[in-house]
Structures are given as structure tokens and as C-alpha cells.
Write a protein that holds these residues in place. Structure first.
Motif, mmCIF file in Angstrom:
data_model
loop_
_atom_site.group_PDB
_atom_site.id
_atom_site.type_symbol
_atom_site.label_atom_id
_atom_site.label_comp_id
_atom_site.label_asym_id
_atom_site.label_seq_id
_atom_site.Cartn_x
_atom_site.Cartn_y
_atom_site.Cartn_z
ATOM 1 N N GLU A 139 54.382 64.856 -4.968
ATOM 2 C CA GLU A 139 54.235 63.585 -5.591
ATOM 3 C C GLU A 139 55.334 63.050 -6.269
ATOM 4 O O GLU A 139 55.624 61.646 -6.355
ATOM 5 C CB GLU A 139 52.988 63.762 -6.503
ATOM 6 C CG GLU A 139 51.780 63.651 -5.579
ATOM 7 C CD GLU A 139 50.556 64.157 -6.840
ATOM 8 O OE1 GLU A 139 49.353 64.207 -6.100
ATOM 9 O OE2 GLU A 139 50.646 64.192 -8.021
ATOM 10 N N PHE B 265 58.046 61.900 -3.771
ATOM 11 C CA PHE B 265 57.642 60.673 -3.119
ATOM 12 C C PHE B 265 57.650 59.391 -4.310
ATOM 13 O O PHE B 265 58.192 58.415 -3.736
ATOM 14 C CB PHE B 265 55.817 60.684 -2.900
ATOM 15 C CG PHE B 265 55.496 59.775 -1.886
ATOM 16 C CD1 PHE B 265 55.809 59.751 -0.593
ATOM 17 C CD2 PHE B 265 54.636 58.917 -2.569
ATOM 18 C CE1 PHE B 265 55.335 58.687 0.194
ATOM 19 C CE2 PHE B 265 54.147 57.726 -1.654
ATOM 20 C CZ PHE B 265 54.348 57.789 -0.385
ATOM 21 N N SER B 266 57.384 59.599 -5.542
ATOM 22 C CA SER B 266 57.433 58.388 -6.322
ATOM 23 C C SER B 266 58.951 58.076 -6.628
ATOM 24 O O SER B 266 59.398 57.162 -6.800
ATOM 25 C CB SER B 266 56.650 58.622 -7.548
ATOM 26 O OG SER B 266 57.314 59.747 -8.460
ATOM 27 N N TYR B 267 59.716 58.991 -6.626
ATOM 28 C CA TYR B 267 61.163 58.897 -6.745
ATOM 29 C C TYR B 267 61.894 58.127 -5.526
ATOM 30 O O TYR B 267 62.573 57.221 -5.748
ATOM 31 C CB TYR B 267 61.836 60.385 -6.714
ATOM 32 C CG TYR B 267 63.267 60.357 -6.819
ATOM 33 C CD1 TYR B 267 64.223 59.697 -8.044
ATOM 34 C CD2 TYR B 267 64.314 60.485 -5.764
ATOM 35 C CE1 TYR B 267 65.592 59.544 -8.116
ATOM 36 C CE2 TYR B 267 65.522 60.336 -5.914
ATOM 37 C CZ TYR B 267 66.177 60.103 -7.064
ATOM 38 O OH TYR B 267 67.429 59.764 -7.202
ATOM 39 N N LEU B 268 61.368 58.315 -4.525
ATOM 40 C CA LEU B 268 61.781 57.747 -3.107
ATOM 41 C C LEU B 268 61.190 56.137 -2.925
ATOM 42 O O LEU B 268 61.881 55.447 -2.463
ATOM 43 C CB LEU B 268 61.396 58.702 -2.117
ATOM 44 C CG LEU B 268 62.046 59.881 -1.970
ATOM 45 C CD1 LEU B 268 61.511 60.619 -0.559
ATOM 46 C CD2 LEU B 268 63.720 59.643 -1.766
ATOM 47 N N THR B 269 60.060 56.075 -3.681
ATOM 48 C CA THR B 269 59.505 54.710 -3.451
ATOM 49 C C THR B 269 59.672 54.090 -5.004
ATOM 50 O O THR B 269 60.274 53.281 -5.257
ATOM 51 C CB THR B 269 57.992 54.782 -3.246
ATOM 52 O OG1 THR B 269 57.429 55.715 -4.577
ATOM 53 C CG2 THR B 269 57.715 55.423 -1.905
#
Ligand code: MG
Length: 372
Positions: A365, A368-372
């Protein structure tokens, strides 16, 4: 018969190999009497000879097996065929990978020590706490020859499934189980028509055996137990005759044996093995390949459940015994204290697995949050 995958240690090297286990061969010498033959003899109801009954009562007594001189050799060979579930813990866990473990536990001699007075077979607080934790992580059922209410009064955990009277009286958790399926309460009593007959036989056995000191007759609702662990061995023939004289009036009842107990129950085809299958079905695992049932028991009546697991090729049975016994179980534990250690290890392993999964989910997670 379906082969069952278990792991056994190679002798001397300590190296472990996976193998499809064949039905265990009883070690020679530890008992001169074939249990199957004896069981057949006693199960022919009134036709069985008294000597066969008494021989069978002796065969079920661990003290006699203990006194056999060549025990240590046999114990070694038996332990190779039925290794300690504690020694094999890692391999057992590996075999359960990706599957839902479901726990089935006998009570007397498995969760509680065998004691002289069956009314005082209490489980320790430590064992109760262990079983409570176990039920938090795995669907858990107690399967006992005792009356369901009696075994519940010993265990006192509402979140478990209980199968009393050798599985003839099954009830689902009254509260607190996340494994309870739907809102429907599971209640199954396949031998309810036998209730009046069992009451009658209980009274007749109480009357008939009162002249035998130490004999304890217990009404287990759908079956009756005659405990002889406190009866002098010289009186066993007399007791067998008394039980036989009552039983001959009831062709719809049969006799089987546990540890120092004669069990009188309906002739219906129902036993702890059928109870295990019923419970798996109730939990929604009847045709599942991803279920891993583990049954732990110490008694001859538990063999029906061990056999079911062996035939299904799912999970495994663990026999609680200090001495070699003919069994369909794959593994062994010596006594209730080892059962507790095994159950605690299962809980610890599950906790760690869940923690690891949680951490991994968090990391994914975060990424994922870092990428988005
Ligand atoms: Mg038992």
C-alpha cells in the motif's frame, strides 16, 4: 485407500523425507492380542464370549502394554512410523500451506488427564486458555464420548463446536465464532429415537453393577459408559458378565471399548469419523480440497476419525499415547501437556503468519501510494 502425504524421519540420519504413508503396521510383540479381532468379539453383542470381553478390557489397559518386556524396541519402531507431531511441526505446517486448518479435539486423555473419577476430569486453566486462542484462529470442535452438556461443563468455551456421545449429539458455537456459518444454529442428533432405551439401560446397569466396587456407570445421553478404571482386575470378569446380562436384552445396542471403559451405544452407523465429516460439511468444507483437518485423540473410538482422514487423504490424525498402539493416526503426542505445546505452537505460527501478511500488505500500500 487414498494415500496420505506425511513426513517421516529417516532413521539415524535425522534427515526428513516426504512420503506417501501406508497404513501403519502394528509393531510386533507389544500385544499378543489382535485388537480388531477382540473388537469384533465384543461387538457381536450378546454372542461374545466373556473371556474375549475380559481380554479386550486388558488390551485397552495401558498398564498391561507397559509391562511387555520388549517395549523399548517396539517403541522405537512405532515412533518411526508415528513420529512426534512436535518434532514434525515444520513439515506439518508446510503440508497445510494454502489450506484452512480445522481442529478436532477429543477431551479425556487429550485435553485433560485420565483420572480415577470421570466426574473430576477437569482441564487446566492453561489448557482452556490455549484452546480459546486456538479457536480464535481456526474452526475448532471438541469430539467426545461424553454427554455434550458434561463435556461443555468441563471446557466452558461457547465459541467451539461440540460433538458429544461419540458424535451423536452435535451443536455449533453458541456465540463468538467467526467460523459459524450463517445464523442457523447447528444441531444434529441422529440417534434421538434411542433416548428412552439409553435411559432404561443406564438404570439397569446401575442396578446390576452396584455389587462391583469401583464400577462407575455414566449416562452420556446417547450412550452409556461403564468405567472400570477403579475396579480390581480380579472383578473384571464379574463386571463383564453383569454388562453382558443387561445388554442381551437390547439387540439394538452394541458394545465398544475405550480406555478402561465399556461403551454401550446404538447400532446406528454413526461414530466420531461421521461426526468429523458432518462438521466439515457444516463449516462448508465438504467438497473442498483446500481444507486441512487435524484430529487429536487418545482413544480407540478416535480411530474412526483417523481412518476418515486417511481415506480422504486430507489433514492427519495425531494419537495421544505413551505406548505403541495400532492406529490410523499419522503422528503422535505423548500426553495432554504435549498437546498443549502443539496447540500453542499452531497459534504462534498463525499469529506470525498473519502479522507477516499484514506487514506485506502495508508495504504494498505504501509503495502504491508513493507511486500515485
Ligand atoms: Mg479420550
Amino acid at each position: 485407500m487414498t494415500k496420505q502425504n506425511v513426513v517421516v524421519p529417516e532413521i539415524n540420519t535425522g534427515k526428513q523425507v516426504a512420503t506417501a504413508q501406508k497404513p501403519p503396521v502394528p509393531p510386533s510383540g507389544y500385544t499378543a492380542i489382535s485388537r480388531k479381532k477382540l473388537l469384533h468379539n465384543v461387538e457381536v453383542n450378546s454372542g461374545g464370549r466373556i473371556n474375549s470381553w475380559v481380554d479386550s478390557m486388558r488390551a485397552s489397559s495401558p498398564t498391561h502394554i507397559n509391562s511387555t518386556p520388549s517395549l523399548s524396541d517396539d517403541q522405537t519402531s512405532w515412533m518411526v512410523q508415528h513420529p512426534s507431531a512436535l518434532d514434525m511441526f515444520e513439515q506439518i505446517i508446510k503440508a497445510s500451506k494454502g489450506k484452512q486448518i480445522v481442529m478436532f479435539l477429543d477431551y479425556d486423555g487429550t485435553l485433560s488427564p485420565i483420572v480415577e473419577d470421570p466426574d473430576r476430569a477437569f482441564m487446566s486453566d492453561a489448557m482452556r486458555a490455549t484452546v480459546r486462542k486456538l479457536a480464535r484462529y481456526f474452526p475448532t470442535a471438541i469430539v467426545s464420548g461424553r454427554c455434550r452438556d458434561k463435556v461443555y461443563s468441563f471446557v466452558r468455551l461457547a465459541e467451539l463446536y461440540y460433538a458429544g456421545s461419540h458424535g451423536m449429539d452435535i451443536k455449533g458455537p453458541s456465540k463468538g465464532s467467526k467460523y459459524k456459518k450463517g445464523d442457523e444454529a447447528v444441531l444434529f442428533q441422529p440417534a434421538s429415537e434411542f433416548l428412552p432405551m439409553i435411559d432404561e439401560v443406564h438404570k439397569a446397569l446401575l442396578e446390576k453393577t452396584k455389587s462391583t466396587p469401583g464400577a462407575i456407570v455414566e449416562n452420556n445421553k446417547f450412550c452409556v459408559s461403564v468405567h472400570f478404571r477403579c475396579v480390581d482386575e480380579k472383578k473384571w470378569t464379574e463386571l463383564a458378565q453383569q454388562v453382558k446380562s443387561v445388554l442381551k436384552e437390547y439387540p439394538k445396542l452394541r458394545l465398544s471399548q475405550g480406555r478402561k471403559v465399556l461403551e454401550i451405544r446404538p447400532t446406528i452407523k454413526w461414530d466420531k469419523g461421521k461426526a468429523l465429516e458432518f462438521l466439515l460439511e457444516s463449516l462448508g468444507y465438504s467438497n473442498c480440497t483446500d481444507v486441512f483437518p487435524v484430529y487429536i485423540g487418545d482413544d480407540r473410538t478416535d480411530e474412526d476419525a483417523f481412518k476418515v482422514l486417511r481415506e480422504r487423504g486430507q489433514g492427519f490424525g495425531i494419537l495421544v499415547s505413551k505406548v505403541p498402539k495400532e492406529t490410523n493416526a499419522s503422528y503422535s503426542l505423548q500426553e495432554p501437556s504435549e498437546v498443549m505445546v502443539f496447540l500453542r505452537r499452531l497459534v504462534e505460527w498463525k499469529k506470525m503468519t498473519l502479522r507477516r501478511q499484514f506487514r506485506m500488505r502495508r508495504q504494498i500500500e505504501d509503495v502504491f501510494s508513493y507511486l500515485t
